[in-house]
Structure formats: C-alpha cells, structure tokens
Scaffold this motif. Structure first.
Motif, PDB file in Angstrom:
ATOM      1  N   LEU A 136     -16.634 -18.906  17.189  1.00  0.00           N
ATOM      2  CA  LEU A 136     -17.225 -17.700  16.597  1.00  0.00           C
ATOM      3  C   LEU A 136     -17.433 -17.875  15.097  1.00  0.00           C
ATOM      4  O   LEU A 136     -18.458 -17.455  14.542  1.00  0.00           O
ATOM      5  CB  LEU A 136     -16.330 -16.491  16.868  1.00  0.00           C
ATOM      6  N   GLY A 137     -16.470 -18.502  14.432  1.00  0.00           N
ATOM      7  CA  GLY A 137     -16.608 -18.742  13.001  1.00  0.00           C
ATOM      8  C   GLY A 137     -17.761 -19.663  12.682  1.00  0.00           C
ATOM      9  O   GLY A 137     -18.519 -19.434  11.725  1.00  0.00           O
ATOM     10  N   LEU A 138     -17.924 -20.712  13.484  1.00  0.00           N
ATOM     11  CA  LEU A 138     -19.045 -21.630  13.271  1.00  0.00           C
ATOM     12  C   LEU A 138     -20.383 -20.970  13.589  1.00  0.00           C
ATOM     13  O   LEU A 138     -21.392 -21.255  12.930  1.00  0.00           O
ATOM     14  CB  LEU A 138     -18.854 -22.881  14.123  1.00  0.00           C
ATOM     15  N   PHE A 139     -20.392 -20.087  14.576  1.00  0.00           N
ATOM     16  CA  PHE A 139     -21.616 -19.339  14.877  1.00  0.00           C
ATOM     17  C   PHE A 139     -21.982 -18.429  13.707  1.00  0.00           C
ATOM     18  O   PHE A 139     -23.163 -18.312  13.349  1.00  0.00           O
ATOM     19  CB  PHE A 139     -21.430 -18.521  16.149  1.00  0.00           C
ATOM     20  N   ALA A 140     -20.970 -17.800  13.102  1.00  0.00           N
ATOM     21  CA  ALA A 140     -21.224 -16.975  11.913  1.00  0.00           C
ATOM     22  C   ALA A 140     -21.809 -17.822  10.791  1.00  0.00           C
ATOM     23  O   ALA A 140     -22.761 -17.405  10.111  1.00  0.00           O
ATOM     24  CB  ALA A 140     -19.927 -16.306  11.452  1.00  0.00           C
ATOM     25  N   ALA A 141     -21.271 -19.030  10.597  1.00  0.00           N
ATOM     26  CA  ALA A 141     -21.797 -19.918   9.566  1.00  0.00           C
ATOM     27  C   ALA A 141     -23.245 -20.309   9.864  1.00  0.00           C
ATOM     28  O   ALA A 141     -24.079 -20.383   8.948  1.00  0.00           O
ATOM     29  CB  ALA A 141     -20.916 -21.165   9.460  1.00  0.00           C
ATOM     30  N   LEU A 142     -23.559 -20.540  11.129  1.00  0.00           N
ATOM     31  CA  LEU A 142     -24.935 -20.871  11.506  1.00  0.00           C
ATOM     32  C   LEU A 142     -25.879 -19.731  11.158  1.00  0.00           C
ATOM     33  O   LEU A 142     -26.975 -19.956  10.616  1.00  0.00           O
ATOM     34  CB  LEU A 142     -24.999 -21.170  13.002  1.00  0.00           C
ATOM     35  N   LEU A 143     -25.486 -18.495  11.454  1.00  0.00           N
ATOM     36  CA  LEU A 143     -26.325 -17.344  11.125  1.00  0.00           C
ATOM     37  C   LEU A 143     -26.536 -17.229   9.622  1.00  0.00           C
ATOM     38  O   LEU A 143     -27.637 -16.902   9.164  1.00  0.00           O
ATOM     39  CB  LEU A 143     -25.679 -16.065  11.667  1.00  0.00           C
ATOM     40  N   ILE A 144     -25.495 -17.516   8.846  1.00  0.00           N
ATOM     41  CA  ILE A 144     -25.630 -17.480   7.388  1.00  0.00           C
ATOM     42  C   ILE A 144     -26.620 -18.539   6.925  1.00  0.00           C
ATOM     43  O   ILE A 144     -27.486 -18.278   6.085  1.00  0.00           O
ATOM     44  CB  ILE A 144     -24.254 -17.685   6.722  1.00  0.00           C
ATOM     45  N   ALA A 145     -26.491 -19.738   7.469  1.00  0.00           N
ATOM     46  CA  ALA A 145     -27.407 -20.820   7.095  1.00  0.00           C
ATOM     47  C   ALA A 145     -28.849 -20.483   7.445  1.00  0.00           C
ATOM     48  O   ALA A 145     -29.783 -20.929   6.763  1.00  0.00           O
ATOM     49  CB  ALA A 145     -26.985 -22.118   7.781  1.00  0.00           C
ATOM     50  N   LEU A 146     -29.046 -19.690   8.492  1.00  0.00           N
ATOM     51  CA  LEU A 146     -30.390 -19.275   8.900  1.00  0.00           C
ATOM     52  C   LEU A 146     -30.900 -18.070   8.118  1.00  0.00           C
ATOM     53  O   LEU A 146     -31.999 -17.577   8.374  1.00  0.00           O
ATOM     54  CB  LEU A 146     -30.402 -18.955  10.399  1.00  0.00           C
ATOM     55  N   GLY A 147     -30.093 -17.589   7.173  1.00  0.00           N
ATOM     56  CA  GLY A 147     -30.503 -16.455   6.345  1.00  0.00           C
ATOM     57  C   GLY A 147     -30.229 -15.103   6.960  1.00  0.00           C
ATOM     58  O   GLY A 147     -30.894 -14.131   6.627  1.00  0.00           O
ATOM     59  N   LEU A 148     -29.209 -15.037   7.832  1.00  0.00           N
ATOM     60  CA  LEU A 148     -28.870 -13.783   8.506  1.00  0.00           C
ATOM     61  C   LEU A 148     -27.398 -13.417   8.251  1.00  0.00           C
ATOM     62  O   LEU A 148     -26.617 -13.265   9.199  1.00  0.00           O
ATOM     63  CB  LEU A 148     -29.137 -13.906  10.006  1.00  0.00           C
TER      64      LEU A 148
END
Length: 202
Positions: free
Chosen positions: A38-50
């Motif tokens: 879940l933490g890595l998914f959150a980081a992915l969303l941040i990297a995508l600008g979300l």
C-alpha cells in the motif's frame, strides 16, 4: 516526540482489532507486506502527480504498520517479524520522497536528495542505537512493545506520517518542507549520537 502520546491513544483499539484479525487467520508478516504494498502504491500515485489520491493508501499502509505488531502480540512475536517490519518501514520512508522527486525532478531534486540523506543518517543512528541498547541489555516500552529498542528523538514515526500527509496536501511546497524536515532529521540523529556517547562511551 509524539510517538509516546500517539501509542497511548491508538494502542488499545489496535490491539483489539489485532486480536480479531488474528482470530480470523491473518498473520503479522502478511499484514506487514500488505502495508508495504500500500505504501509503494501511494508512492506510485505521487510519482504520477496524484498526491491527493495517494493519501488513502498511504494512511492505510500506516494502519497496517500498527496492526502487524498488534497481531504479533495476539499470536507470537518473532525476531524476523520485527526485522521485516523495520525493513518495510524504511522502504516506505524512502519511496515517498523519491516519488516527489520523480514527479518534478527539477523542482524537487535537491531538496529530495537532502531529505533522503537525512533519512539515511537518522535511520542509521536509530538502528545503531538499538544495537548498543540490546548489547547492554537496555529495554524500553515508551513507543509500545517492540522487537528492538526504539530510542526517542525530535522526529519519530508520528511526525513523519504527519509530514507525508502534509506533503500530499501541499505538494507545491515539497521543497521548503523537505529542507526543514531534513534539517530536523539531521538534528535528531546528532542528538541521538550524543546521547549514545553519554551512555555507552565507557
């Protein structure tokens, strides 16, 4: 600074929920890995600008981080479980700043590098202190029952979570917030090293 107060507030409901999840067959290590994902998914969303959308999995990952220990206390604590927990925590702490840098490298690169360096230094001082405390037979439950010695400091887990939430709510201010928080991380590490010198130098 806030971990002790936070533990007093969240440990009772976490322990209750942990007992219920343990009774349903959930394992502590499994919940640790779910929290990491879940933490890595959150980081992915941040990297995508979300970053706004990242708040939900980010907070869910921290809930899992508290629940894994509660499940372990309701079943059986293991040294590997504590090791896995801290390893996943450090992966999460590094992934979130990296995500902000990946999203806007020109704007956030320098501040993100400074923040990650401060996390590296602070994390090393934390783990090194835990090794010394274990060697000398010192224990503490100030941050709850843990598999290793948790030394306190200016910045602890609670402050870091609040910081990450603030970054997600105000991503345009990542750079100044990162410079300030990174500076406080360096101060936390230096003070921890000084405390270790006072206690363990003889």
């Amino acid at each position: 600074m806030l971990d002790r107060l936070a533990r007093q507030l969240i440990d009772p409901p976490l322990n209750q929920l942990g007992q219920e999840l343990a009774a349903r067959g959930f394992s502590a290590n499994g919940v640790t890995l779910i929290g990491g994902a879940l933490g890595l998914f959150a980081a992915l969303l941040i990297a995508l600008g979300l970053p706004g959308l990242a708040l939900l999995p980010l907070l869910a990952s921290r809930l899992a981080d508290g629940l894994d220990g509660a499940i372990a206390r309701a079943t059986q604590k293991t040294d590997f479980g504590g090791y896995l927990d801290i390893a996943i925590d450090f992966l999460f702490y590094g992934a979130v700043p990296m995500a902000f840098v990946l999203h806007a490298p020109a704007q956030n690169g320098a501040a993100g590098a400074f923040l990650l360096a401060s996390f590296y230094f602070n994390g090393t001082s934390f783990l090194g202190y835990a090794i010394l405390a274990e060697k000398h037979g010192h224990e503490t439950t100030a941050q709850g029952q843990k598999s290793l010695y948790y030394s306190n400091g200016i910045l602890e887990g609670t402050e870091t979570i609040v910081f990450f939430v603030l970054l997600c709510l105000l991503p345009q201010y990542f750079a100044p917030l990162a410079w300030v928080f990174g500076g406080l991380c360096f101060a936390t590490a230096i003070l921890r090293i000084y405390a270790a010198k006072q206690i363990y130098s003889s």
